[in-house]
Design a protein around this motif. Structure first.
Motif, mmCIF file in Angstrom:
data_model
loop_
_atom_site.group_PDB
_atom_site.id
_atom_site.type_symbol
_atom_site.label_atom_id
_atom_site.label_comp_id
_atom_site.label_asym_id
_atom_site.label_seq_id
_atom_site.Cartn_x
_atom_site.Cartn_y
_atom_site.Cartn_z
ATOM 1 N N ARG A 51 0.851 -1.201 0.000
ATOM 2 C CA ARG A 51 0.000 0.000 0.000
ATOM 3 C C ARG A 51 0.875 1.235 0.000
ATOM 4 O O ARG A 51 2.072 1.167 0.253
ATOM 5 N N ARG A 52 0.233 2.348 -0.337
ATOM 6 C CA ARG A 52 0.901 3.638 -0.245
ATOM 7 C C ARG A 52 0.197 4.462 0.810
ATOM 8 O O ARG A 52 -1.025 4.453 0.878
ATOM 9 N N ALA A 53 0.972 5.213 1.591
ATOM 10 C CA ALA A 53 0.351 6.045 2.625
ATOM 11 C C ALA A 53 -0.290 7.270 1.984
ATOM 12 O O ALA A 53 0.058 7.651 0.864
ATOM 13 N N TRP A 54 -1.215 7.902 2.705
ATOM 14 C CA TRP A 54 -1.893 9.104 2.228
ATOM 15 C C TRP A 54 -0.891 10.235 2.033
ATOM 16 O O TRP A 54 0.209 10.202 2.561
ATOM 17 N N GLY A 57 2.804 9.853 1.173
ATOM 18 C CA GLY A 57 3.679 9.338 2.229
ATOM 19 C C GLY A 57 4.419 8.102 1.747
ATOM 20 O O GLY A 57 4.486 7.841 0.543
ATOM 21 N N PRO A 58 4.974 7.326 2.672
ATOM 22 C CA PRO A 58 5.833 6.198 2.289
ATOM 23 C C PRO A 58 5.077 5.018 1.669
ATOM 24 O O PRO A 58 3.846 4.985 1.670
ATOM 25 N N LEU A 59 5.852 4.052 1.154
ATOM 26 C CA LEU A 59 5.302 2.805 0.626
ATOM 27 C C LEU A 59 5.444 1.714 1.678
ATOM 28 O O LEU A 59 6.395 1.710 2.447
ATOM 29 N N HIS A 60 4.494 0.800 1.678
ATOM 30 C CA HIS A 60 4.576 -0.385 2.523
ATOM 31 C C HIS A 60 4.903 -1.540 1.587
ATOM 32 O O HIS A 60 4.091 -1.863 0.727
ATOM 33 N N ARG A 62 6.704 -5.539 0.748
ATOM 34 C CA ARG A 62 7.126 -6.828 1.278
ATOM 35 C C ARG A 62 8.243 -7.375 0.406
ATOM 36 O O ARG A 62 8.177 -7.356 -0.815
ATOM 37 N N LEU A 68 8.394 -3.784 5.174
ATOM 38 C CA LEU A 68 9.002 -2.536 5.604
ATOM 39 C C LEU A 68 8.379 -1.352 4.905
ATOM 40 O O LEU A 68 7.609 -1.496 3.955
ATOM 41 N N MET A 69 8.683 -0.162 5.434
ATOM 42 C CA MET A 69 8.214 1.063 4.803
ATOM 43 C C MET A 69 9.410 1.824 4.284
ATOM 44 O O MET A 69 10.487 1.793 4.873
ATOM 45 N N PRO B 243 -5.824 4.385 4.208
ATOM 46 C CA PRO B 243 -5.439 5.791 4.025
ATOM 47 C C PRO B 243 -6.339 6.790 4.753
ATOM 48 O O PRO B 243 -5.849 7.741 5.350
ATOM 49 N N PHE B 338 4.584 5.096 9.868
ATOM 50 C CA PHE B 338 4.133 4.980 8.477
ATOM 51 C C PHE B 338 3.030 5.999 8.187
ATOM 52 O O PHE B 338 3.051 6.703 7.179
ATOM 53 N N GLY B 342 4.163 11.132 5.947
ATOM 54 C CA GLY B 342 3.814 12.097 4.908
ATOM 55 C C GLY B 342 3.769 13.515 5.460
ATOM 56 O O GLY B 342 4.354 14.441 4.891
ATOM 57 N N LEU B 446 12.169 1.629 7.356
ATOM 58 C CA LEU B 446 11.880 1.018 8.652
ATOM 59 C C LEU B 446 11.151 -0.287 8.460
ATOM 60 O O LEU B 446 10.347 -0.434 7.547
ATOM 61 N N GLU B 447 11.438 -1.227 9.364
ATOM 62 C CA GLU B 447 10.731 -2.488 9.320
ATOM 63 C C GLU B 447 9.342 -2.327 9.921
ATOM 64 O O GLU B 447 9.161 -1.577 10.880
ATOM 65 N N LEU B 448 8.357 -3.019 9.367
ATOM 66 C CA LEU B 448 7.040 -3.070 10.000
ATOM 67 C C LEU B 448 6.845 -4.494 10.510
ATOM 68 O O LEU B 448 6.473 -5.384 9.753
#
Ligand SMILES: Nc1nc2c(ncn2[C@@H]2O[C@H](COP(=O)(O)OP(=O)(O)O)[C@@H](O)[C@H]2O)c(=O)[nH]1
Ligand SMILES: [Mg+2]
Lengths: 87, 624
Positions: A51-54, A57-60, A62, A68-69, B243, B338, B342, B446-448
């Motif tokens: 996913r992408r943050a709003w 923002g960063p990417l999530h 795998r 990771l982000m 989001p 996360f 933004g 960063l790791e999630l």
């Protein structure tokens, strides 16, 4: 950091959500390349954007067993070969 | 380029030269825990050593390491918990530190702890440690998760291929820990001389050699699932990182958490304070009856009251850290990074700054120390500038008390929440104003981790340690501060205590031109002055200034002396100005920049005064 972003090659920043891709190369400063590689983002590995943050923002993402982000600007340093078939 | 990548490939066959000297003079064996961040090193450390950990100072290292002394196999041993690192070749602060430690310390055993469910990439570190020739024992932690996620690992095959002992454990639940301990003791009892690694950079493998060594290992011993079988995390993330919903949910969770702490903590605090007051009047006061009034008053009204008022807050702090530990351990904090990155990026900060500010809600000092993970000095300084606006538990004490004293119970929680909001606003305003002066282009990766629920024992243990830390840390400030306030309130001898003729009365009067416009009277002025040392003193100080130890009566005295606008203005000022001397000291030592530190202090004072002024004058204006 220092290096210009990659040109017209598709990068991780543009990879569609859910579509797997293979990392071709990483064009970042040595420190970042090393950190990315320790987290699994190195050439030859398969990645997927979850996913992408709003607000851009960063990417999530795998990669292997790790999630990771990372920021879009950093993801734009990772050249990707998208896989043909979506999963 | 790091020098390591240029190392000669033959190093794999010829391990690094270890300097082997005799045992250290104290005869203790030395064991170090090495691993990537978040693999459970500290959890295993606590399992192995019990609660005997202390902060140790190592020669040549600027950072303190957690260490513990214990008996292993009948011999004294010293176990050290090293900070997590990704790569022994790396140049981050932690990586340099660990390398420095390995170079300067003779070790009898290195326990490399991996997160088994990420074995595909974490084995790298084992290969690196092996190539240094260190005496390694591999612990594959989180065996429970690895199984749940669908990995199968053949430990025997892995051990054979690596040429190192490999044991599965689950540090959190204790599975395999007894076997691990036995293996550690067995290794320590066979009398290999301890080694330290000279010039490790030369002997580390480069990426190609690492990959080449890794592939056959994984092929021989590990079966990865087609896809990660962590349905819980995937489902939770789909909601919590959504989001639109993600951020509102996060703030709702925080709001509920603080409401819960407030609802449970305040009655506990009042009950305890009342109990302490009874002990004071019925047991201690009669004991002091024989002493001269000045000394008796000093011990009872100064020391006992001041300390008691603060001690009564320990339950609230305990609850706070219980909740905070849950949020932190669950993995939700990295999700917060996360969600917020933004916004933070636009403020010149990053998701980590936000998480550190959240940790600052416990105590600002560790949060400031946490900025070490940032490498760009602009980012670090800007983070250090905003973190002290986090409403720490010491300030929470003051606010809980004042809002209970001056506001109706239903309003109290809202008052507290408004202060939390103000704390965020102050950070955002500060960052937005100054981001131009502290620029940074630091990447953020960063790791999630998967969601985890800490065990009850882990939560209790953690909260207990934090409370103990708070108490030891703040005790001396409280005692000194309370004593000084009492003296200022009662000197010169002969004038009525706390009257305009005392030192504190004169000081409070002298500052009135500055503080009257924000509604701060001379008594509050003294409390604020001492609050500069530490906010823990403020309440104890108020108890001394108003000569009321019973919190109920102190509350009544405050309510008689102040109206709600003055009280809220006092809270705004307390929230925004310098949290305590310790934060100033840490800021100075971490930034190594006196001018920056002075600027941070002045800015917070200015922001505090202006905010209180705007608020108080606006209320006066509305009242007409
Ligand atoms: N499921 C599971 N979680 C664990 C285990 N060991 C540690 N953890 C969790 O992993 C997280 C990181 O642990 P910690 O000891 O702080 O890691 P460190 O950074 O290596 O010191 C915490 O939330 C622990 O509760 C384990 O064996 N199984
Ligand atoms: Mg740790």
């Amino acid at each position: 950091m220092g290096l210009p972003p990659l040109g017209p090659v598709p990068t991780l920043a543009e990879l569609a959500v859910g579509r797997p891709g293979t990392i071709l190369s990483v064009a970042a400063a040595a420190g970042l390349t090393q950190r990315l590689s320790a987290l699994g983002l190195s050439p030859g590995r398969n990645v997927q954007v979850l996913r992408r943050a709003w607000w851009s923002g960063p990417l999530h993402v795998r990669v292997g067993m790790t999630e990771l982000m990372l920021r879009r600007s950093d993801a734009a340093r990772i050249a990707i070969e998208p896989c043909e078939s979506g999963v | 380029m790091s020098p390591a990548t240029a190392s000669d490939p033959a190093s794999e066959s010829a391990p690094a030269r270890l300097e082997t000297e005799g045992r250290p003079a104290d005869g203790r064996q030395r064991v170090a825990l090495l691993g990537m961040p978040n693999t459970g090193k500290s959890t295993f450390f606590t399992r192995l050593t019990g609660a005997h950990a202390q902060i140790g100072n190592w020669p040549g290292l600027t950072v303190d390491l957690m260490q513990a002394q214990l008996e292993l196999g009948g011999q004294p041993a010293l176990v050290v918990d090293l900070p997590g690192l990704y790569d022994l070749r790396g140049y981050s602060e932690d990586e340099l530190l660990v390398r420095g430690f390995l170079e300067s310390t003779r070790l009898d055993l290195v326990l490399v702890i991996l997160n088994a469910s990420q074995i595909d990439r974490q084995l790298q570190l084992v290969l690196q440690a092996r190539s240094l020739g260190l005496p390694v024992l591999v612990l594959l932690n989180m065996a429970d998760e690895a199984r749940r996620f669908g990995l199968t690992i053949d430990h025997g095959a892995l051990s054979r291929e690596l040429g190192l002992p490999v044991l599965p454990i689950s540090a959190k639940y204790g599975t395999g820990c007894a076997e691990a301990r036995a293996a550690i003791e067995a290794r320590l009892s066979c009398d290999t001389p301890p080694g330290r690694c000279l010039d490790p950079a030369r002997f580390l493998l480069d990426d190609l050699a690492l990959d080449a060594a890794l592939a056959p290992l994984l092929a021989a011993a590990v079966r990865l699932p087609e896809r990660l079988k962590d349905r819980t995390t995937r489902r939770l993330d789909a909601v919590l990182l959504q989001p639109l919903l993600g951020l509102p949910l996060f703030f709702l969770a925080m709001f509920l958490m603080f409401q819960g702490i407030y609802a449970l903590g305040v009655p506990l605090q009042l009950g305890l304070a009342h109990g302490l007051e009874r002990v004071g009047t019925e047991l201690i006061r009669p004991l002091l009856a024989g002493l001269p009034p000045f000394l008796g008053g000093f011990l009872m009204d100064g020391l006992y009251q001041g300390i008691g008022t603060v001690a009564a807050f320990l339950p609230v702090i305990f609850l706070f850290f219980l909740a905070m530990g849950l949020v932190e351990d669950s993995g939700y904090l990295s999700r917060a990074a996360f969600l917020m990155d933004g916004l933070m990026e636009r403020l010149g900060l990053d998701g980590r700054s936000f998480v550190l500010s959240l940790m600052g809600f416990g105590c600002n000092v560790p949060a400031l120390l946490g900025t070490r993970v940032m490498r760009s000095s602009g980012l670090r300084l800007l983070s250090m500038l905003v973190i002290p606006f986090s409403l720490c538990s010491a300030r929470l004490n003051v606010f809980l008390f004042m809002s209970a004293a001056l506001f109706a119970p239903r309003q109290g929680a809202t008052v507290i929440f408004s202060l939390y909001l103000l704390s965020f606003v102050a950070m955002i305003v500060t960052a937005a104003l100054f981001k131009g002066s502290f620029s940074s282009d630091e990447p953020l990766v960063l790791e999630l981790p998967p969601y985890r629920f800490p065990t009850f024992r882990q939560m209790l243990n953690r909260a207990w340690c934090e409370v103990r830390h708070f108490w030891f840390w703040s005790r001396r400030f409280i005692i000194l501060g309370v004593v000084a306030i009492w003296l200022m309130n009662n000197l010169p001898m002969g004038v009525a205590p706390a009257s305009a003729g005392t030192l504190s009365g004169m000081l409070g009067q002298a500052l009135q031109p500055l503080l009257a416009p924000i509604g701060i009277n001379p008594k509050l002025t003294v409390a604020l002055l001492f609050g500069f040392i530490a906010k823990e003193i403020v309440l104890g100080g108020l108890a001394v200034i108003y000569t009321q130890a019973d919190p109920l009566r102190l509350g009544q005295a405050l309510a008689q002396d102040l109206d709600w606008a003055q009280a809220y203005s006092f809270m705004i000022f307390t929230l925004l100005y310098t949290p305590c001397l310790s934060t100033v000291a840490v800021m100075r030592s971490e930034s190594k920049n006196g001018r920056f530190t002075a600027f941070a202090v002045l800015w917070s004072l200015l922001l505090a005064w202006v905010s209180s002024f705007v608020f108080y004058q606006a209320v006066l204006w509305f009242r007409g």
